[in-house]
Design an enzyme around this catalytic site. Structure first.
Site, PDB file in Angstrom:
ATOM      1  N   GLU A 286       0.853  -1.188   0.000  1.00 16.53           N
ATOM      2  CA  GLU A 286       0.000   0.000   0.000  1.00 16.53           C
ATOM      3  C   GLU A 286       0.889   1.238   0.000  1.00 16.53           C
ATOM      4  OE1 GLU A 286      -2.398   2.818  -0.270  1.00 16.53           O
ATOM      5  OE2 GLU A 286      -3.366   0.842  -0.252  1.00 16.53           O
TER       6      GLU A 286
ATOM      7  N   GLY B 292      -7.650   2.280   2.107  1.00 12.39           N
ATOM      8  CA  GLY B 292      -7.838   2.809   0.759  1.00 12.39           C
ATOM      9  C   GLY B 292      -8.713   4.039   0.702  1.00 12.39           C
TER      10      GLY B 292
ATOM     11  N   CYS C 146     -11.928   4.221   0.042  1.00 12.57           N
ATOM     12  CA  CYS C 146     -13.231   4.051   0.684  1.00 12.57           C
ATOM     13  C   CYS C 146     -13.195   4.537   2.129  1.00 12.57           C
ATOM     14  CB  CYS C 146     -13.661   2.583   0.620  1.00 12.57           C
ATOM     15  SG  CYS C 146     -15.230   2.253   1.459  1.00 12.57           S
TER      16      CYS C 146
ATOM     17  N   LYS D  53     -20.322   9.146   4.546  1.00 11.57           N
ATOM     18  CA  LYS D  53     -21.405   8.668   5.406  1.00 11.57           C
ATOM     19  C   LYS D  53     -21.400   9.368   6.753  1.00 11.57           C
ATOM     20  CE  LYS D  53     -22.618   6.136   2.069  1.00 11.57           C
ATOM     21  NZ  LYS D  53     -21.618   6.669   1.126  1.00 11.57           N
TER      22      LYS D  53
ATOM     23  N   ILE E  54     -23.486   9.578  -4.610  1.00 13.34           N
ATOM     24  CA  ILE E  54     -22.704  10.542  -3.836  1.00 13.34           C
ATOM     25  C   ILE E  54     -23.248  11.955  -4.041  1.00 13.34           C
ATOM     26  CG2 ILE E  54     -20.412  11.539  -3.478  1.00 13.34           C
ATOM     27  CD1 ILE E  54     -19.235   8.882  -4.383  1.00 13.34           C
TER      28      ILE E  54
ATOM     29  N   ALA F  81     -17.774  -0.363  -3.237  1.00  9.97           N
ATOM     30  CA  ALA F  81     -16.915  -1.103  -2.305  1.00  9.97           C
ATOM     31  C   ALA F  81     -17.423  -2.517  -2.102  1.00  9.97           C
ATOM     32  CB  ALA F  81     -16.845  -0.360  -0.969  1.00  9.97           C
TER      33      ALA F  81
ATOM     34  N   HIS G 252     -44.128  -6.906  14.316  1.00  8.97           N
ATOM     35  CA  HIS G 252     -45.062  -5.783  14.295  1.00  8.97           C
ATOM     36  C   HIS G 252     -44.962  -5.011  15.604  1.00  8.97           C
ATOM     37  CE1 HIS G 252     -48.693  -3.432  13.559  1.00  8.97           C
ATOM     38  NE2 HIS G 252     -49.053  -3.711  14.808  1.00  8.97           N
TER      39      HIS G 252
END
Length: 477
Positions: free
Chosen positions: A39, A45, A47, A56, A188, A323, A447
């Site tokens: 990496e 990453g 996301c 979010k 987005i 993702a 319910h």
């Protein structure tokens, strides 16, 4: 070091530590492989660090803010309600770090070797890795490409700055825009439109490429347009982008349509046009790897590329840039490499938007089913008739199910409303199991609950929904 002089021998090398890459690494380690994960930036990453998670946090903040404004109807009195985007940004950074630390800990406990650096192929069995002044060569038995994507740049637009924002920078704004222009109509774009409207921005949403509507099922589009209008978000349809004029304190977007040009003015411009595969620096050209005309790596259902020992997953491959796709592909590739029978089938992949209310869909829309030759039947149920949605004060939205009339086979599930993202999992499971309407109606549903909306939508397929007003029947003469 001379290339090829000395190479570290590795079992499985994964390039990219995003959701696809680290899921693949952990699954392979669980199945007994020695895994090296390369990496160049941060684990998790795009996301985790710039995309899914930061966006979010923004939508969650907007939801909490709007909920706080509605608490008075429950007898919860508040005064002096105030929103500070800097504090939300700090919370976002805290969440991202906490989750990234979790990924790092998982890699460590699974004995995954994490290598920092930029990787590129030297041959179909060797990878070079550069990190500042160091350079190493790795010979691998198998490799997985999981390098993700980068935002598609809007042609003719100035470089990103405090007024021009893309999907990687929207969550780092230091102030709430006074007038926010959003170019794009994907999830987005919709999420940020509703989030910043809640934060206090005047929002104008410009659909991309001259589109006349969103890409959801027609019933979802109808309800979404109503919700956006009710929220005070302006929607511009049928125009294509021409150019941007940037001044010291404003942005002007020039649009072109069938009836001429139109100018939309605001304080900031945010655009969301998808991502392109991040593979330019991988040296794939020297491998002769097969690519699509659009520049994606071609793979089979296991993730294997045209080169036997190399797999590819996530945004570098064809299909939806999600993702959830990368995660599923990563596990499948790892399992295949470890000798387990595994494959991908993205037919019923979920598409979600954490809007207000949220949207979640899987399977065929009514229009797609008709085009494929099915004799289509649908069932719809309004959230306004759901008891628990009424308790929550979340009555906007609907559930729509699409069936083949002849076989009564479920073809698609489409939701907009409270709990849609959680409820779509029930729909996906039914789709995967080739459920018919009776399979969904037979179980008992809790319910009161939002779950009952799915039941009543399925019952509405045959006109049997209890809490729906019956449609007028034609009287035979």
């Amino acid at each position: 070091m001379v290339v090829g002089e000395l190479a570290h021998e590795k079992d499985l090398v994964i390039i990219g530590g995003g959701p696809g890459g680290y899921h693949a690494a952990i699954r392979a380690a669980q199945l007994g492989k020695n895994v090296t994960l390369i990496e160049r930036d941060q684990l998790g990453g795009i996301c985790l660090n710039k995309g899914c998670i930061p966006s979010k946090v923004m939508t969650h903040g907007a939801e909490r803010l709007m909920a706080a404004k509605q608490d008075a109807m429950l007898g919860i009195e508040t005064s002096g309600l105030h929103f500070e985007i800097q504090k939300l940004r700090s919370y976002k950074n805290q969440v991202v770090k906490q989750l990234r630390d979790g990924v790092e800990a998982l890699c460590k406990v699974n004995k995954i070797e994490v290598v920092k650096g930029s990787a590129f192929f030297l041959s179909d069995e060797k990878i070079g890795v550069e990190n500042e002044d160091s350079y190493e060569v790795y010979r691998f038995n198998e490799a997985i490409i999981a390098t993700g994507g980068t935002p598609v740049k809007l042609d003719g637009v100035p470089d990103l700055n405090e007024r021009i924002i893309d999907i990687w920078s929207i969550a780092d704004l230091a102030e709430v825009p006074e007038n926010l222009i959003i170019l794009g109509d994907d999830c987005i774009a919709l999420e940020m439109a509703m989030a910043f409207q809640a934060f206090g921005s005047d929002v104008t949403l410009v659909l991309n490429e001259g589109k006349e509507d969103f890409s959801f099922d027609s019933s979802i589009n109808r309800e979404l347009n109503r919700v956006l209008k009710k929220s005070g978000i302006s929607i511009v349809k049928g125009f294509s982008f021409e150019e941007v004029k940037l001044t010291e304190d404003a942005v002007a977007v020039i649009l072109d349509g069938s009836k001429g040009q139109r100018t939309v003015e605001g304080s900031h411009l945010f655009y969301s046009l998808g991502v392109k595969p991040q593979i330019d620096q991988l040296g794939l050209d020297r491998l002769g790897m097969k690519m699509s005309a659009e520049g994606f790596i071609l793979t089979d259902q296991t993730g294997r590329t045209s080169i036997e020992r190399i797999f590819a997953i996530g945004d570098v491959t064809e299909g939806p840039q999600l993702a959830v796709k990368a995660i599923k592909q990563g596990k499948t590739a790892a399992e295949t490499i470890c000798g387990r029978a595994s494959e991908n089938d993205l037919t019923f992949i979920p598409h979600i938007a954490r809007t207000r209310p949220p949207i979640a869909c899987s399977g065929l829309t009514e229009q797609e089913a008709e085009l494929q030759g099915y004799e289509v039947g649908v069932g719809e149920f309004s959230m306004s008739a759901n008891g628990f949605a009424t308790i929550l004060g979340k009555k906007e939205g609907l559930v729509k199910v699409v069936f083949d009339k002849e076989s009564e086979l479920l073809l698609g599930v489409h939701l907009i409303g409270q709990g849609a993202v959680e409820l779509i999992s029930n729909g996906i499971q039914a789709l995967e199991m080739a459920a018919r309407d009776e399979d969904i109606k037979f179980p008992s549903y809790p319910h009161p609950s939002i779950n009952e909306a799915l039941l009543e939508a399925v019952e509405a397929f045959k006109g049997e929904a209890i809490h729906s007003v019956p449609k007028k029947q034609k009287v035979k003469v």
